[in-house]
Scaffold this motif. Structure first.
Motif, PDB file in Angstrom:
ATOM      1  N   ARG A  51      12.608  21.746 -23.277  1.00 43.31           N
ATOM      2  CA  ARG A  51      11.158  21.595 -23.422  1.00 43.31           C
ATOM      3  C   ARG A  51      10.478  22.768 -22.739  1.00 43.31           C
ATOM      4  N   GLU A  52       9.666  23.463 -23.486  1.00 42.73           N
ATOM      5  CA  GLU A  52       8.877  24.577 -22.949  1.00 42.73           C
ATOM      6  C   GLU A  52       9.731  25.541 -22.119  1.00 42.73           C
ATOM      7  N   TRP A  54      12.336  24.870 -20.348  1.00 46.24           N
ATOM      8  CA  TRP A  54      13.156  24.196 -19.331  1.00 46.24           C
ATOM      9  C   TRP A  54      14.302  23.516 -20.045  1.00 46.24           C
ATOM     10  N   ARG A 408       4.823  19.945 -13.407  1.00 48.36           N
ATOM     11  CA  ARG A 408       4.969  19.635 -14.822  1.00 48.36           C
ATOM     12  C   ARG A 408       6.032  18.569 -14.945  1.00 48.36           C
TER      13      ARG A 408
END
Ligand SMILES: O=c1ccn([C@@H]2O[C@H](COP(=O)(O)OP(=O)(O)O[C@H]3O[C@@H]([C@H](O)CO)[C@H](O)[C@H]3O)[C@@H](O)[C@H]2O)c(=O)[nH]1
Length: 512
Positions: A51-52, A54, A408
């Protein structure tokens, strides 16, 4: 039955470690193979979710095996430069202190303090003199080997979080393989004996191999190589029906286009216009890594009532990871730590930066808080925002980080992460297995979920390798014999001195 011209000699259900190992071994033998995967990602539970930018490893997969064929295959799939050699560490966070896990006598007793240490030794000795009568339960098995007090400190709460039921209701079936014994007497004797007279002690591995971008890297590469060598890997098609005929066994499969599940990384592919469409595949042999119980229910015609009832008796434990991005200082050297405190719900915390620096970004780490759940329960149904807030709160409650430092958060849900070994699972598996051997001998269950067996990745791969040998080479391996060793710990009999991990985790060749 074929309506769209598809034809494959061997169909493989699922593109996780077992399914892709089977496909890889089949294309090696030039056997036509089609892999059918319901999700948009390969790797199963051994995927790298992303995700993004990561990256998350669901459950944490150390690449260590005592099976030479598996070791060789890992290195055939991925070049040496894609492996890191990483330090192995996992501890228990208990009452504000960190304890080595597996337990070490000196460390555990020292941390507990002199009064509690004496109590633990006394209860350990008592368990040697008067072991529990019933050691077939997980509780009885642990108490017999650690004593009641150490059991209460280091096993009871964690196992209740992990499995969601009291420990005296669980069979001891996986314990010998998964829980490393503690020998207080051995430790005391060794401490009192001159070094030269000490027995060589088998110690846990200190390092393990790890694909630099996580375990999914292995399976993404395997899938690519299968296709380059003539195999087919079909994504986003879930097997709904397994067709069979008495006297012939399995004849083919019907799938449904899913668009992916969105449970790992990414949501269902909304651009697909054919979601819900059915496709048909003929197959001479089917290798299945789909959950054993779902396989039974997919059979058409339906098997007898007792087989369906046995399938309904098989339960799974599900899993979700709340991944929180934090300043690098919030990290720890452990790959994960176990959280026993009943005051928080989190059971284990991964530090993805300790697995590989390529999973995280500079100056930051990412902690993966693991919650053991059942699909549909309150925790599973919580929104991602609620789970992220809960994760941050629990980190602060444990004193591991300030909630305000969480920059986050992401949630990765993983249904059917563990087969749940209850009192009846063995009989249920046996009923299904016997029925299949008689009626669908060309249907081959493999892998953790496929066989309803608490396998690690290497044993799942082994079941696939042996199945392919049975199909293509005419061998008669009993794949149900894989992973029945009494214990299978990650240990070596003497320490390796040749290699140490580079602190920065730069790719380094490892001995295959
Ligand atoms: O404090 C503790 C810790 C553990 N136990 C008991 O030990 C059992 C094994 O724990 P663990 O090694 O963490 O096993 P798990 O299967 O959850 O995770 C490893 O296996 C794979 C994983 O299954 C992903 O596929 C992965 O490589 C590892 O993370 C545990 O069941 C407890 O009974 C304890 O009592 N107390």
């Amino acid at each position: 039955m074929t309506t769209d011209g598809n034809r494959s000699s061997v169909a493989v259900i699922g593109a996780g470690p077992a399914g892709l190992t089977a496909a890889y071994e089949l294309v090696r033998r030039q056997v036509p193979v089609t892999v059918l995967e319901g999700d948009s990602m390969v790797g199963g539970i051994s995927r790298t979710a992303e995700r993004e930018g990561w990256r998350f490893d669901i459950g944490g997969h150390r690449f260590f095996t005592k099976v030479p064929e598996v070791e060789a295959l890992w290195h055939e799939i991925l070049p040496d430069e894609d492996f890191l050699l990483r330090p192995r560490m996992s501890r228990i966070f208990y009452d504000g202190k960190l304890y080595d896990y597996p337990l070490k006598a000196g460390n555990a007793l020292g941390n507990l303090g002199p009064v509690e240490a004496v109590r633990c030794v006394a209860s350990y000795l008592w368990a040697r003199i008067r072991p529990p009568k019933n050691q077939d339960t997980l509780e009885g098995w642990i108490v017999a080997r650690f004593g009641k007090r150490l059991y209460e400190h280091f096993f009871k709460t964690y196992n209740e979080k992990l499995w969601g039921v009291p420990v005296d209701q669980l069979p001891a079936d996986f314990a010998a393989q998964r829980i490393k014994n503690l020998s207080l007497t051995g430790a005391v004797i060794n401490a009192l004996t001159p070094k030269r007279n000490q027995k060589e002690i088998t110690s846990l591995i200190e390092e393990f191999q790890y694909p630099k971008y996580g375990p999914g890297m292995m399976w993404e590469t395997a899938a690519r190589k299968v296709q380059e060598r003539g195999g087919t890997v079909v994504m986003e098609e879930k097997v709904r029906t397994v067709h069979w005929e008495p006297g012939r066994g399995v004849t083919g499969l019907t799938t449904e286009v899913t668009g992916g599940y969105g449970s790992g990384a990414g949501a269902p592919d909304a651009s697909r216009t054919d979601i819900g469409a059915e496709k048909h595949y003929e197959a001479d042999q089917v290798i299945s890594s789909m959950p054993f119980s779902s396989l039974v229910h997919a059979l058409d015609p339906k098997p007898p009532a007792e087989v369906l009832a046995a399938a309904d008796g098989l339960k799974y434990r599900d899993f979700l990871t709340v991944a929180l991005v934090l300043p690098v200082e919030a990290g720890f050297p452990d790959n994960w730590i176990y959280i026993h405190s009943p005051d928080v719900q989190v059971g284990r915390i991964q530090n993805f930066g300790s697995w590989s620096p390529y999973l995280v970004k500079d100056g930051r780490t990412c902690l993966g808080l693991e919650f053991f759940v059942n699909v549909g329960d309150d925790t599973w149904n919580r929104s991602d925002e609620e789970l992220i807030a809960q994760g941050a709160r629990e980190l602060e409650q444990l004193g591991l980080a300030e909630a305000a430092d969480v920059e986050r958060g992401f949630v990765v849900r993983m249904p059917k992460a563990y087969p749940f070994y209850d009192a009846g699972y063995k009989d249920n598996v046996e009923v299904i297995r016997r029925w299949m051997e008689t009626n669908t001998p060309n249907l081959h269950p493999v892998g953790r979920n496929g066989m309803f067996r608490y396998n690690n990745q290497d044993h799942s791969m082994m079941t696939a390798m042996l199945t392919v040998q049975n199909i293509a080479d005419g061998t008669k391996h009993d794949i149900w014999d894989v992973n029945v060793e009494e214990d299978y710990h990650e240990e070596v009999s003497s320490k390796r001195s040749d290699a140490t991990a580079d602190d920065h985790g730069s790719p380094r060749p490892t001995a295959a």
